[in-house]
Scaffold this active site. Structure first.
Site, PDB file in Angstrom:
ATOM      1  N   GLU A 183       0.811  -1.208   0.000  1.00 51.64           N
ATOM      2  CA  GLU A 183       0.000   0.000   0.000  1.00 51.64           C
ATOM      3  C   GLU A 183       0.857   1.276   0.000  1.00 51.64           C
ATOM      4  O   GLU A 183       0.797   2.074   0.935  1.00 51.64           O
ATOM      5  CB  GLU A 183      -0.957  -0.008   1.198  1.00 51.64           C
ATOM      6  CG  GLU A 183      -1.965  -1.154   1.115  1.00 51.64           C
ATOM      7  CD  GLU A 183      -2.974  -1.181   2.258  1.00 51.64           C
ATOM      8  OE1 GLU A 183      -2.826  -0.382   3.210  1.00 51.64           O
ATOM      9  OE2 GLU A 183      -3.895  -2.003   2.215  1.00 51.64           O
ATOM     10  N   GLU A 304      -5.033  -8.255  -0.837  1.00 50.24           N
ATOM     11  CA  GLU A 304      -5.882  -8.228   0.351  1.00 50.24           C
ATOM     12  C   GLU A 304      -7.306  -7.954  -0.101  1.00 50.24           C
ATOM     13  O   GLU A 304      -7.530  -7.129  -0.981  1.00 50.24           O
ATOM     14  CB  GLU A 304      -5.467  -7.118   1.332  1.00 50.24           C
ATOM     15  CG  GLU A 304      -4.079  -7.245   1.914  1.00 50.24           C
ATOM     16  CD  GLU A 304      -3.740  -6.059   2.815  1.00 50.24           C
ATOM     17  OE1 GLU A 304      -4.672  -5.309   3.206  1.00 50.24           O
ATOM     18  OE2 GLU A 304      -2.546  -5.871   3.125  1.00 50.24           O
TER      19      GLU A 304
END
Length: 864
Positions: A183, A304
């Site tokens: 991220e 994810e």
């Protein structure tokens, strides 16, 4: 000639020894010649699982050199094998290095931590899982700010970590892949444009470090993210595509993360169901990366996925809506050839018992790996107590499947008699529902719909009545509304200012607040709380302005409640229902009536007039106070019938204790005796390491016989304690005396402002005990903590993606194999250490034998 043979023998022995000493090098050199198709490789990863809140957990206030910093237990080989047994084909192991590297310029990774990581990687490969490791929370902990404020040192540290990981794992098979950074985000002044340049710089460094190292690294799969791992914006997708194409490398995988349509994912703005907007959000985003990457030969891994609401509360998203979301997401990802990896921080798979905390969710996920499952418009049926039960219809979404049967407790029900099915609508007969329902509030039964393929669908049958709210005073820090949920679950909450109907509180663009963030129901303690209220909900309320809260329940009930913040204080009041008449005082109906009983021969009785004043759904308070020798309260059968018809709750106030019980537990045709009898502590076998901190009361409620069980609508007990007598408030709990075992057993309790409270599903002898800090042995008169035995309909989470883990896991002493304890302060060796040592020993042994053989031949020749 014999001399030559001896040399040959010696060389042969030496070469054999070298093979045993360096087997991995020999194998790796062969492995580097084996190329593979990256699309097939990615397909073999499906489905995947995240070992979340484990190696990525860290603590900025201390150094934790294992995976337990955020509360999860040490990983075991059995856990990894269990994940493989559940059907997962790949595992992502997020890793944070923030407090695990040394100073510049080397930034050496702590050896204990790296060895431990390597051991879990080894276990995962042995379980035939494909493995992904990365640099995880460093992305926001140091890199996000550091790239603009301390650029050179930040890049140097990033590079050093990947140099060390590349060197450590260079001989590992290509079933181990590297993900550059999790991220990625950057907090410089240049926004996303500057951020993309920083990301390209880091990805270029990562790529060059890995590809120019030896072993299998030149062909190791590399996983590269978009900026923020976002793919809602086309520009992020295009930027990653252009970077990958520029490398002309056939072993690169793209990665994004997906947590759904935001209003649904966190339950805000009234988006409480898996609606078309939520469904289309999946379709649009998955189509975007399929068209850009998959159709151009670049695999996509959703590294994810899940729901953001789990960060606050597992019950944020209603169970049936959650199942529909997972069913559609997994199937559409499969359809678009996107690899999906479930984010699990300990909230889904129990890392101690190795089973699923939500079996229905796992059943749905596993079925979705293979194809579509049928769903329905809801997974619940609410029946209001006292109302006529009628047939209930539920529309089924078959998704290409065929309805087979409706079952209860594993037994098939009779079509035509118990239910009807017309190919679209399932009609559940009133006669069946009447048989399944009881006086118990809450879930009474579960119906199971079965199909030819896919998961079953479950309908929970609830008996409920209108929830009741009590007036309450408190502070912005810990304000809570006392609530009797009466068998129904909270759906959402609205908040408006009464003077102009504008949205109040956080998320001020909508009247519907975020579940779990702005408000949170606690079915265990019978209250609605406002988490971190002085920082969240109350922090964003105007001082002195009245706010109307509307609580929406899944049963369809709506309850309004008003609050006013004045400085640090909060006052809340329930709104009188419209059907309750209110006049100037003659015949007025009250939501709460306090009755001072008449006392005769130690028995308290109340007046019929007081009961007549009580509104429907109200609270009838019987105040005994500190009057001595009053142990019993008697309600006549007529009084009981009136209280039951009003759906009332009864509160008994006696010196040092209050008891709240729902009249739904009473037979309306019989009188009731409520006994609260004081006991002498000297006669109660109190354990030596416990101190009594409240009155001791023997509690019973009797009609024709004792009412012993209270199920999903428990009795609430509150004991007053004197803080001055308490050594440590955290050690206070309510206990009851088990007559069978003759031991005191702890009840899950809450302490607040001089009061310890608990919900109990049976009555006994109760008191508050303080456990003194101990001791070297367990007291035989007390058992380990147990929860009261009513079924918990809502899970408490834990569930934050980045910092929440299951409490049972946190406190576990699970088997850790051959790992040293923290007291031993030793480095953990990877699994490969012992076999390598054994092979070296065998090799040297052969070398010695070869030498002896050579000398023997030489000596024999000299003799000849």
């Amino acid at each position: 000639m014999i001399k030559r043979k001896g040399i040959v023998g010696l060389l042969t022995a030496f070469l054999v020894a070298m093979f045993y000493i360096f087997p991995q090098v020999a194998q790796a050199e062969t492995a580097t010649q084996v190329e593979y198709d990256i699309t097939t490789y990615a397909a073999d990863m499906q489905p995947g699982w995240n070992l979340g809140n484990t190696f990525d957990g860290f603590d900025t206030e201390k150094d934790v050199f294992d995976e337990t910093a955020w509360g999860n237990p040490l990983v075991t080989k059995e856990l990894i094998n269990s994940i493989s047994d559940q059907g997962f084909k790949s595992i992502r192991i997020p890793v944070t290095f923030s407090t695990r590297t040394g100073e510049s310029p080397d930034y050496t990774i702590n050896a204990q931590f790296l060895n431990r990581l390597q051991q879990v990687v080894d276990w995962s490969l042995e379980a035939e899982l494909k493995v992904m490791i990365n640099i995880h929370h460093d992305s926001w902990d140091s890199i996000a700010k550091g790239m603009s404020s301390d650029h050179d040192n930040t890049v140097a540290r990033f590079n050093s970590i990947w140099m060390q990981l590349s060197e450590r794992f260079k001989e590992y098979p290509t079933d181990l892949m590297f993900e550059s950074i999790n991220e990625p985000q950057f907090w410089g002044p240049g926004g996303d444009e500057e951020g993309q340049k920083f990301l390209d710089e880091l990805n270029n460094s990562f790529y060059d470090i890995v590809r120019t190292s030896s072993g299998n690294n030149p062909i190791r799969p590399l996983v590269i993210p978009t900026l923020h791992t976002n793919f809602e914006e086309q520009v992020h997708v295009d930027n990653l595509y252009n970077w990958i194409i520029s490398k002309n490398d056939p072993y690169i995988i793209s990665t994004v993360h997906y947590y759904g349509y935001w209003p649904f994912s966190v339950n805000v703005d009234g988006t409480t169901t898996f609606d078309e907007a939520t469904k289309n959000h999946i379709i649009d985003n998955f189509n975007r990366v399929n068209e850009k990457f998959v159709q151009n030969g670049i695999p996509v891994v959703i590294g994810e996925f899940g729901l953001l609401g789990f960060d606050q509360h597992i019950g944020t998203i209603q169970q049936g809506e959650k199942l529909k979301f997972f069913e559609f997401l997994i199937n559409y990802a499969n359809e678009k050839d996107l690899v999906h990896m479930l984010w699990d921080n300990g909230q889904h798979f129990n890392r101690i018992s190795h089973d699923w905390k939500d079996p229905q969710l796992y059943e749905m996920m596993r079925a979705s790996w293979e194809g579509r499952s049928a769903t329905a418009e809801t997974n619940f049926i609410y029946l209001k107590q006292g109302e006529k039960i009628v047939d209930v219809e539920r529309k089924l979404n078959l998704n290409g499947n065929t309805f087979i049967s409706l079952q209860v407790n594993g037994e098939n029900l009779q079509e035509g008699q118990d239910y009807e099915w017309n190919g679209e609508i399932l009609t559940i007969k009133a006669s069946l529902l009447s048989d399944l329902i009881s006086e118990k509030l809450g879930k009474n039964a579960t119906l199971t719909a079965t199909f030819n393929n896919g998961s079953n669908w479950y309908f929970d049958i609830y008996n409920y009545k209108t929830p009741t709210f009590e007036n309450a005073l408190g502070s912005t820090n810990d304000y809570a509304i006392p609530v009797q949920f009466n068998g129904t679950d909270l759906k959402t909450m609205e908040a408006i200012y009464t003077d102009d109907s504008s949205p109040a509180g956080p998320q001020n663009w909508t009247t519907f607040k975020e579940f779990g963030y702005a408000f949170n129901p606690s079915y265990e303690t019978n209250e609605i709380t406002f988490p971190y209220g002085n920082e969240r909900f109350f922090n964003e309320l105007d001082n002195g302005r009245e706010v109307e809260l509307t609580f929406h329940f899944w049963s369809g009930e709506q309850i309004t409640y008003t609050i006013v913040k004045n400085g640090e204080g909060v006052e809340g009041k329930g709104k009188v229902p419209d059907e309750v008449p209110v006049d100037n005082g003659n015949g007025q109906m009250h939501e709460e009536v306090v009755s001072t009983p008449q006392i005769e021969n130690g028995i308290a009785t109340v007046s019929d007039e007081d009961i007549e004043k009580l509104a429907n759904g109200g609270l009838f308070v019987i105040e005994i106070g500190d009057r001595e020798n009053v142990n019993n309260i008697i309600l006549t059968s007529d009084q009981v019938q009136k209280l039951v018809s009003k759906n009332a709750n009864i509160t008994i106030l006696k010196f040092g204790i209050s008891l709240v019980v729902a009249t739904a537990h009473f037979n309306p045709n019989q009188s009731v005796s409520i006994s609260i009898e004081s006991e002498n502590a000297d006669q109660m076998s109190i354990p030596e390491d416990m101190k009594v901190r409240s009155e001791i009361y023997d509690l019973t409620i009797t009609q024709s016989n004792n009412i012993s069980e209270f199920g999903d609508n428990p009795v609430t007990l509150k004991f007053a304690v004197n803080e001055e007598n308490v050594k440590k408030l955290d050690n206070l709990s309510i206990y009851y005396f088990n007559e069978e075992t003759k031991k005191w057993e702890i009840v899950e309790s809450v302490y607040k402002d001089g009061v310890v409270s608990a919900n109990v599903s049976h009555l006994s002898i109760y008191t508050v005990l303080e456990k003194e800090i101990s001791t070297t042995k367990e007291d035989p008169n007390i058992t380990a903590p147990v929860k009261d035995d009513r079924e918990e309909e809502q899970l408490n989470n834990e569930g934050a993606k980045d910092k929440e883990a299951n409490e049972q896991d946190n406190n576990s002493g699970n088997d850790q194999g051959d790992l040293p304890t923290s007291e031993e302060n030793q480095e953990v060796l990877p699994n490969t250490a012992t076999p390598l040592f054994n092979m070296m020993l065998a090799g040297f042994s052969l070398l010695i034998l070869g030498s002896v053989f050579f000398l023997f031949i030489k000596r024999r020749k000299s003799i000849e």
